[in-house]
Motif scaffolding. Structure first.
Motif, PDB file in Angstrom:
ATOM      1  N   VAL A 167      13.080  11.704  -9.410  1.00 18.84           N
ATOM      2  CA  VAL A 167      11.717  11.229  -9.148  1.00 18.84           C
ATOM      3  C   VAL A 167      11.390  10.055 -10.077  1.00 18.84           C
ATOM      4  O   VAL A 167      10.802   9.052  -9.647  1.00 18.84           O
ATOM      5  CB  VAL A 167      10.690  12.377  -9.313  1.00 18.84           C
ATOM      6  CG1 VAL A 167       9.265  11.837  -9.224  1.00 18.84           C
ATOM      7  CG2 VAL A 167      10.913  13.451  -8.244  1.00 18.84           C
ATOM      8  N   ARG A 168      11.784  10.152 -11.348  1.00 15.67           N
ATOM      9  CA  ARG A 168      11.533   9.051 -12.299  1.00 15.67           C
ATOM     10  C   ARG A 168      12.229   7.762 -11.844  1.00 15.67           C
ATOM     11  O   ARG A 168      11.667   6.676 -11.956  1.00 15.67           O
ATOM     12  CB  ARG A 168      12.012   9.427 -13.698  1.00 15.67           C
ATOM     13  CG  ARG A 168      11.051  10.289 -14.458  1.00 15.67           C
ATOM     14  CD  ARG A 168      11.440  10.484 -15.927  1.00 15.67           C
ATOM     15  NE  ARG A 168      10.489  11.381 -16.537  1.00 15.67           N
ATOM     16  CZ  ARG A 168      10.571  12.715 -16.497  1.00 15.67           C
ATOM     17  NH1 ARG A 168      11.588  13.299 -15.902  1.00 15.67           N
ATOM     18  NH2 ARG A 168       9.647  13.464 -17.054  1.00 15.67           N
ATOM     19  N   ALA A 169      13.455   7.908 -11.362  1.00 21.67           N
ATOM     20  CA  ALA A 169      14.184   6.724 -10.885  1.00 21.67           C
ATOM     21  C   ALA A 169      13.468   6.109  -9.682  1.00 21.67           C
ATOM     22  O   ALA A 169      13.319   4.878  -9.600  1.00 21.67           O
ATOM     23  CB  ALA A 169      15.623   7.108 -10.519  1.00 21.67           C
ATOM     24  N   ASP A 170      13.004   6.948  -8.751  1.00 17.31           N
ATOM     25  CA  ASP A 170      12.242   6.459  -7.598  1.00 17.31           C
ATOM     26  C   ASP A 170      10.950   5.788  -8.042  1.00 17.31           C
ATOM     27  O   ASP A 170      10.551   4.748  -7.510  1.00 17.31           O
ATOM     28  CB  ASP A 170      11.900   7.631  -6.660  1.00 17.31           C
ATOM     29  CG  ASP A 170      12.696   7.608  -5.367  1.00 17.31           C
ATOM     30  OD1 ASP A 170      13.276   6.568  -5.051  1.00 17.31           O
ATOM     31  OD2 ASP A 170      12.711   8.641  -4.662  1.00 17.31           O
ATOM     32  N   LEU A 171      10.286   6.393  -9.020  1.00 18.90           N
ATOM     33  CA  LEU A 171       9.034   5.847  -9.535  1.00 18.90           C
ATOM     34  C   LEU A 171       9.260   4.467 -10.150  1.00 18.90           C
ATOM     35  O   LEU A 171       8.522   3.515  -9.855  1.00 18.90           O
ATOM     36  CB  LEU A 171       8.446   6.804 -10.581  1.00 18.90           C
ATOM     37  CG  LEU A 171       7.212   6.322 -11.343  1.00 18.90           C
ATOM     38  CD1 LEU A 171       6.050   6.064 -10.398  1.00 18.90           C
ATOM     39  CD2 LEU A 171       6.824   7.348 -12.411  1.00 18.90           C
ATOM     40  N   GLU A 172      10.282   4.337 -10.980  1.00 20.04           N
ATOM     41  CA  GLU A 172      10.562   3.052 -11.619  1.00 20.04           C
ATOM     42  C   GLU A 172      10.944   1.995 -10.597  1.00 20.04           C
ATOM     43  O   GLU A 172      10.525   0.841 -10.686  1.00 20.04           O
ATOM     44  CB  GLU A 172      11.651   3.206 -12.691  1.00 20.04           C
ATOM     45  CG  GLU A 172      11.173   3.942 -13.923  1.00 20.04           C
ATOM     46  CD  GLU A 172       9.864   3.410 -14.471  1.00 20.04           C
ATOM     47  OE1 GLU A 172       9.731   2.176 -14.667  1.00 20.04           O
ATOM     48  OE2 GLU A 172       8.927   4.216 -14.682  1.00 20.04           O
ATOM     49  N   ALA A 174       0.832  -1.208   0.000  1.00 19.31           N
ATOM     50  CA  ALA A 174       0.000   0.000   0.000  1.00 19.31           C
ATOM     51  C   ALA A 174       0.868   1.260   0.000  1.00 19.31           C
ATOM     52  O   ALA A 174       0.577   2.228  -0.712  1.00 19.31           O
ATOM     53  CB  ALA A 174      -0.937  -0.010   1.212  1.00 19.31           C
ATOM     54  N   ALA A 175       1.939   1.238   0.769  1.00 19.93           N
ATOM     55  CA  ALA A 175       2.838   2.401   0.839  1.00 19.93           C
ATOM     56  C   ALA A 175       3.535   2.623  -0.500  1.00 19.93           C
ATOM     57  O   ALA A 175       3.667   3.764  -0.960  1.00 19.93           O
ATOM     58  CB  ALA A 175       3.863   2.197   1.955  1.00 19.93           C
ATOM     59  N   LEU A 176       3.976   1.542  -1.129  1.00 19.67           N
ATOM     60  CA  LEU A 176       4.630   1.665  -2.432  1.00 19.67           C
ATOM     61  C   LEU A 176       3.663   2.214  -3.487  1.00 19.67           C
ATOM     62  O   LEU A 176       4.024   3.080  -4.291  1.00 19.67           O
ATOM     63  CB  LEU A 176       5.191   0.321  -2.879  1.00 19.67           C
ATOM     64  CG  LEU A 176       6.461  -0.138  -2.162  1.00 19.67           C
ATOM     65  CD1 LEU A 176       6.739  -1.618  -2.448  1.00 19.67           C
ATOM     66  CD2 LEU A 176       7.652   0.712  -2.568  1.00 19.67           C
ATOM     67  N   ARG A 177       2.425   1.739  -3.470  1.00 24.52           N
ATOM     68  CA  ARG A 177       1.435   2.237  -4.440  1.00 24.52           C
ATOM     69  C   ARG A 177       1.140   3.719  -4.201  1.00 24.52           C
ATOM     70  O   ARG A 177       0.941   4.480  -5.147  1.00 24.52           O
ATOM     71  CB  ARG A 177       0.165   1.394  -4.360  1.00 24.52           C
ATOM     72  CG  ARG A 177       0.371  -0.022  -4.893  1.00 24.52           C
ATOM     73  CD  ARG A 177      -0.935  -0.810  -4.931  1.00 24.52           C
ATOM     74  NE  ARG A 177      -0.683  -2.172  -5.371  1.00 24.52           N
ATOM     75  CZ  ARG A 177      -0.842  -3.250  -4.601  1.00 24.52           C
ATOM     76  NH1 ARG A 177      -1.277  -3.132  -3.352  1.00 24.52           N
ATOM     77  NH2 ARG A 177      -0.575  -4.447  -5.085  1.00 24.52           N
ATOM     78  N   SER A 178       1.134   4.104  -2.947  1.00 25.32           N
ATOM     79  CA  SER A 178       0.925   5.521  -2.608  1.00 25.32           C
ATOM     80  C   SER A 178       2.079   6.376  -3.123  1.00 25.32           C
ATOM     81  O   SER A 178       1.874   7.465  -3.670  1.00 25.32           O
ATOM     82  CB  SER A 178       0.790   5.662  -1.086  1.00 25.32           C
ATOM     83  OG  SER A 178       0.744   7.008  -0.713  1.00 25.32           O
ATOM     84  N   THR A 212       9.501  -2.819  -7.656  1.00 29.93           N
ATOM     85  CA  THR A 212       9.439  -3.493  -6.362  1.00 29.93           C
ATOM     86  C   THR A 212       8.049  -4.047  -6.103  1.00 29.93           C
ATOM     87  O   THR A 212       7.904  -5.164  -5.589  1.00 29.93           O
ATOM     88  CB  THR A 212       9.888  -2.534  -5.238  1.00 29.93           C
ATOM     89  OG1 THR A 212      11.210  -2.071  -5.535  1.00 29.93           O
ATOM     90  CG2 THR A 212       9.902  -3.225  -3.881  1.00 29.93           C
ATOM     91  N   VAL A 213       7.011  -3.300  -6.480  1.00 29.51           N
ATOM     92  CA  VAL A 213       5.640  -3.814  -6.351  1.00 29.51           C
ATOM     93  C   VAL A 213       5.497  -5.094  -7.182  1.00 29.51           C
ATOM     94  O   VAL A 213       4.965  -6.108  -6.703  1.00 29.51           O
ATOM     95  CB  VAL A 213       4.600  -2.755  -6.795  1.00 29.51           C
ATOM     96  CG1 VAL A 213       3.225  -3.396  -7.004  1.00 29.51           C
ATOM     97  CG2 VAL A 213       4.501  -1.639  -5.764  1.00 29.51           C
ATOM     98  N   ILE A 234       3.953   5.685  -5.665  1.00 26.78           N
ATOM     99  CA  ILE A 234       3.845   5.717  -7.130  1.00 26.78           C
ATOM    100  C   ILE A 234       2.900   6.833  -7.563  1.00 26.78           C
ATOM    101  O   ILE A 234       3.220   7.618  -8.462  1.00 26.78           O
ATOM    102  CB  ILE A 234       3.390   4.340  -7.670  1.00 26.78           C
ATOM    103  CG1 ILE A 234       4.532   3.323  -7.534  1.00 26.78           C
ATOM    104  CG2 ILE A 234       2.902   4.441  -9.113  1.00 26.78           C
ATOM    105  CD1 ILE A 234       4.121   1.873  -7.733  1.00 26.78           C
ATOM    106  N   LEU A 235       1.738   6.934  -6.929  1.00 21.30           N
ATOM    107  CA  LEU A 235       0.787   7.996  -7.266  1.00 21.30           C
ATOM    108  C   LEU A 235       1.382   9.376  -7.024  1.00 21.30           C
ATOM    109  O   LEU A 235       1.213  10.292  -7.835  1.00 21.30           O
ATOM    110  CB  LEU A 235      -0.508   7.827  -6.454  1.00 21.30           C
ATOM    111  CG  LEU A 235      -1.348   6.600  -6.799  1.00 21.30           C
ATOM    112  CD1 LEU A 235      -2.521   6.472  -5.822  1.00 21.30           C
ATOM    113  CD2 LEU A 235      -1.868   6.678  -8.235  1.00 21.30           C
TER     114      LEU A 235
END
Length: 200
Positions: free
Chosen positions: A169-174, A120-124, A179-180, A126-127
């Motif tokens: 931010v893009r690197a964190d997003l990817e 849930a935290a990872l999906r948050s 990871t999800v 991502i958004l």
């Protein structure tokens, strides 16, 4: 040792716009979004100006009052300030320190949280990252559509600083998306290992 970012950025804006009021230094840095990508807090600008003046790096050009408005101080870079700015900028340009991100600790502690909470935290995240990228990309376009003249609009180089922030931010997003996928596929399963159960 890392260059103090607020000190460097405030010196840079005084140098760019001198003679300049403290309010205009603060406003300029806010228009650059330096509070986001350089972690320059708006409330720290006046303290930095006082410290720079105390250290002899900037001097008071004049103190004046316009009608009923509060008294305003105008600053200018000193010769010593010009020298200090050049040294700090060179040191910052050649720095290659890796970020020490507080989230790294959270990742190392994934097994201590329920898998559902981690997902849930990872999906948050991502958004949030997707939203941040829309804003950053639009801001870059807006800045580059202006004149680039710092007396009229944000200088073009601010868009480059924002582009670097967007790339991070893009690197964190990817990483978050990957990871999800790894957790959902079972490739990353750290919850079945021996040790204390995850927190409830």
């Amino acid at each position: 040792m890392a260059v103090p970012t607020t000190r460097l950025m405030v010196l840079a804006v005084v140098r760019l716009l001198q003679p300049v009021h403290g309010y205009d230094v603060r406003r300029e840095l806010l228009s650059w979004h330096a509070d986001d990508w350089a972690n320059v807090k708006p409330g720290s600008v006046y303290g930095a100006l006082n410290t720079l003046q105390r250290d002899g790096l900037i001097s008071v050009e004049e103190v004046g009052q316009d009608g009923a408005r509060p008294e305003r101080t105008t600053y200018r870079l000193t010769a010593e300030g010009e020298k200090e700015f050049g040294e700090m900028l060179r040191e910052a340009l050649f720095a290659a320190d890796q970020l020490k991100h507080p989230y790294f600790a959270s990742v190392a502690l994934f097994p201590h949280a329920p898998k559902a909470d981690v997902l849930a935290a990872l999906r948050s995240r991502i958004l949030k990252f997707e939203s941040d990228l829309v804003f950053l990309d639009r801001e870059q376009e807006r800045i580059l559509a202006g004149s680039g003249n710092p007396s009229e609009a944000e200088p073009f180089h601010v868009a480059d600083a924002m582009r670097l922030q967007a790339d991070h931010v893009r690197a964190d997003l990817e990483w978050s998306k990957r990871t999800v996928r790894r957790i959902e596929s079972g490739e990353l399963d750290v919850w079945g290992l021996a040790g204390p159960p995850p927190i409830k």
